[in-house]
Motif scaffolding. Structure first.
Motif, PDB file in Angstrom:
ATOM      1  N   GLY A  35      27.478  20.160 -26.508  1.00 19.78           N
ATOM      2  CA  GLY A  35      28.431  19.712 -27.525  1.00 19.78           C
ATOM      3  C   GLY A  35      29.670  20.567 -27.647  1.00 19.78           C
ATOM      4  N   GLY A  36      29.810  21.558 -26.762  1.00 20.16           N
ATOM      5  CA  GLY A  36      31.016  22.372 -26.764  1.00 20.16           C
ATOM      6  C   GLY A  36      32.112  21.762 -25.923  1.00 20.16           C
ATOM      7  N   ASN A  46      46.854  10.619 -27.059  1.00 21.07           N
ATOM      8  CA  ASN A  46      45.861  11.238 -26.194  1.00 21.07           C
ATOM      9  C   ASN A  46      44.522  10.525 -26.200  1.00 21.07           C
ATOM     10  N   GLY A  47      44.495   9.319 -26.738  1.00 23.04           N
ATOM     11  CA  GLY A  47      43.327   8.456 -26.618  1.00 23.04           C
ATOM     12  C   GLY A  47      42.149   8.775 -27.515  1.00 23.04           C
ATOM     13  N   LEU A  48      42.379   9.483 -28.630  1.00 21.78           N
ATOM     14  CA  LEU A  48      41.294   9.809 -29.542  1.00 21.78           C
ATOM     15  C   LEU A  48      41.383   8.963 -30.813  1.00 21.78           C
ATOM     16  N   ASP A  49      40.343   8.185 -31.084  1.00 18.70           N
ATOM     17  CA  ASP A  49      40.279   7.489 -32.366  1.00 18.70           C
ATOM     18  C   ASP A  49      39.850   8.488 -33.429  1.00 18.70           C
ATOM     19  N   GLY A  50      39.721   8.014 -34.674  1.00 16.80           N
ATOM     20  CA  GLY A  50      39.439   8.931 -35.775  1.00 16.80           C
ATOM     21  C   GLY A  50      38.165   9.724 -35.600  1.00 16.80           C
ATOM     22  N   LEU A  51      37.085   9.070 -35.227  1.00 17.98           N
ATOM     23  CA  LEU A  51      35.812   9.773 -35.078  1.00 17.98           C
ATOM     24  C   LEU A  51      35.832  10.720 -33.882  1.00 17.98           C
ATOM     25  N   SER A  52      36.374  10.281 -32.759  1.00 23.63           N
ATOM     26  CA  SER A  52      36.463  11.155 -31.586  1.00 23.63           C
ATOM     27  C   SER A  52      37.328  12.380 -31.878  1.00 23.63           C
ATOM     28  N   ALA A  53      38.380  12.176 -32.656  1.00 24.03           N
ATOM     29  CA  ALA A  53      39.225  13.305 -33.042  1.00 24.03           C
ATOM     30  C   ALA A  53      38.435  14.298 -33.874  1.00 24.03           C
ATOM     31  N   LEU A  54      37.618  13.776 -34.782  1.00 25.84           N
ATOM     32  CA  LEU A  54      36.815  14.638 -35.647  1.00 25.84           C
ATOM     33  C   LEU A  54      35.754  15.390 -34.851  1.00 25.84           C
ATOM     34  N   VAL A  55      35.070  14.687 -33.956  1.00 24.67           N
ATOM     35  CA  VAL A  55      34.028  15.323 -33.148  1.00 24.67           C
ATOM     36  C   VAL A  55      34.631  16.415 -32.264  1.00 24.67           C
ATOM     37  N   SER A  56      35.737  16.127 -31.623  1.00 23.26           N
ATOM     38  CA  SER A  56      36.343  17.112 -30.719  1.00 23.26           C
ATOM     39  C   SER A  56      36.927  18.285 -31.497  1.00 23.26           C
ATOM     40  N   ALA A  67      28.842  11.174 -27.037  1.00 22.08           N
ATOM     41  CA  ALA A  67      28.450  10.727 -25.699  1.00 22.08           C
ATOM     42  C   ALA A  67      29.662  10.234 -24.916  1.00 22.08           C
ATOM     43  N   LYS A  68      30.552   9.517 -25.575  1.00 22.04           N
ATOM     44  CA  LYS A  68      31.759   9.040 -24.899  1.00 22.04           C
ATOM     45  C   LYS A  68      32.653  10.201 -24.467  1.00 22.04           C
ATOM     46  N   LEU A  69      32.740  11.218 -25.325  1.00 26.32           N
ATOM     47  CA  LEU A  69      33.546  12.384 -24.965  1.00 26.32           C
ATOM     48  C   LEU A  69      32.925  13.147 -23.796  1.00 26.32           C
ATOM     49  N   ARG A  70      31.591  13.186 -23.746  1.00 23.87           N
ATOM     50  CA  ARG A  70      30.932  13.811 -22.598  1.00 23.87           C
ATOM     51  C   ARG A  70      31.198  13.024 -21.322  1.00 23.87           C
ATOM     52  N   ASP A  71      31.138  11.693 -21.430  1.00 24.92           N
ATOM     53  CA  ASP A  71      31.391  10.856 -20.256  1.00 24.92           C
ATOM     54  C   ASP A  71      32.802  11.059 -19.712  1.00 24.92           C
ATOM     55  N   LYS A  72      33.721  11.382 -20.598  1.00 21.90           N
ATOM     56  CA  LYS A  72      35.098  11.597 -20.185  1.00 21.90           C
ATOM     57  C   LYS A  72      35.346  13.040 -19.727  1.00 21.90           C
TER      58      LYS A  72
END
Length: 287
Positions: free
Chosen positions: A225-226, A174-184, A213-218
């Protein structure tokens, strides 16, 4: 929904407690430092990774997934120069023995309840798939202990790492690296606070904010931040995929035995929690 699907969705509350309590136990720190490791994060990284052998920091970061690789590199591979993986594994089982004895009591550990649970949990591991699951594979190559309570702990550890490897596959898909997975995951409000997640996983405010910021852009996070609707859908897909990849052991065990194992382990987990297995802020730290 079948029993296998139900169990995979509630794994943490019923079974994972009996494994993860060792990360918070003073017995673990004492045993692993006694084997030669330095106190603190080194005992966690080396203790959990040791079944894979004296692997590089990159392998540990890849299989643990949401830790900052720079943090991992502070402790691995130095840990292997202080204690051989085999010695660490031996110390880890000694710590588990001492921890479960303190939390559950000797009478419980030698009970028919624990013996039956150990037999069923070990049987369930026969349905685990090794392909594409490196952290599980390392643990699966270890010899089984003799005592029923250690068999139970080791079996749950195998089930946990098997599920964890499948979860990483779902995150990658689903395209989430480690940090993006943690943030989400933190944005779901289910177990993490951002400050604790950053501190325990070794991410700076700048790195965290960049991932957000990348997750918001997507379109996955809103301005506060929700999770957006798309973000919630993403996390649901990941959980569904994780559960789907984790049904093998329970399908192998069968509905009746799976239900029985759940009935046996639930009270053990509650007893451990009531005995103080976890600090009050455990779900905020998300270790």
């Amino acid at each position: 929904m079948g029993e296998a699907s139900r169990v995979t969705g509630r794994f943490r509350g019923t079974f994972d407690v009996l494994h993860s309590l060792t990360y918070f136990a003073p017995e673990t720190e004492a045993a692993l430092t006694g084997a030669g490791l330095r106190p603190g994060r080194m005992t966690y990284f080396a203790g959990r990774a040791a079944p894979m052998g004296a692997v590089s920091p990159g392998v540990v970061a890849a299989t643990f997934y949401n830790f900052n690789p720079d943090l991992v590199a502070k402790y691995i591979p130095r840990a292997w120069t202080l204690a051989a993986p085999e010695k660490i594994i031996e110390a880890r089982f000694e710590a588990v023995d001492a921890t479960l004895t303190r939390l559950l009591g000797k009478d419980t550990l030698v009970s028919e309840q624990v013996a039956e649970a150990a037999e069923l949990a070990r049987e369930a591991t026969g349905g685990c798939q090794v392909d594409g699951r490196p952290l599980y594979a390392g643990h699966a190559d270890l010899a089984w202990p003799a005592e029923p309570h250690l068999v139970l702990w080791h079996a749950i550890t195998l089930l946990r790492e098997h599920r964890g490897d499948g979860h990483i596959a779902a995150l990658v898909l689903n395209g989430l690296d480690g940090l993006s997975a943690l943030v989400s995951h933190t944005a779901t409000g289910k177990g993490f606070l951002a400050a604790a997640a950053k501190a325990s996983r070794g991410w700076s405010d700048e790195q965290w904010d960049g991932a957000a910021a990348k997750l918001r852009d997507k379109g996955f996070l809103d301005a506060e931040g929700g999770l957006t609707e798309a973000g919630n859908d993403l996390r649901e897909r990941i959980e569904d995929a994780t559960n789907a990849a984790s049904t093998g052991p329970w399908e192998h065990l069968g509905e009746e035995k799976t239900k029985r194992l759940h009935e046996l382990c639930g009270p053990l987990s509650r007893q451990a929690v009531e005995a103080g297995a976890f600090p009050a802020n455990v779900f905020a730290t998300g270790r």
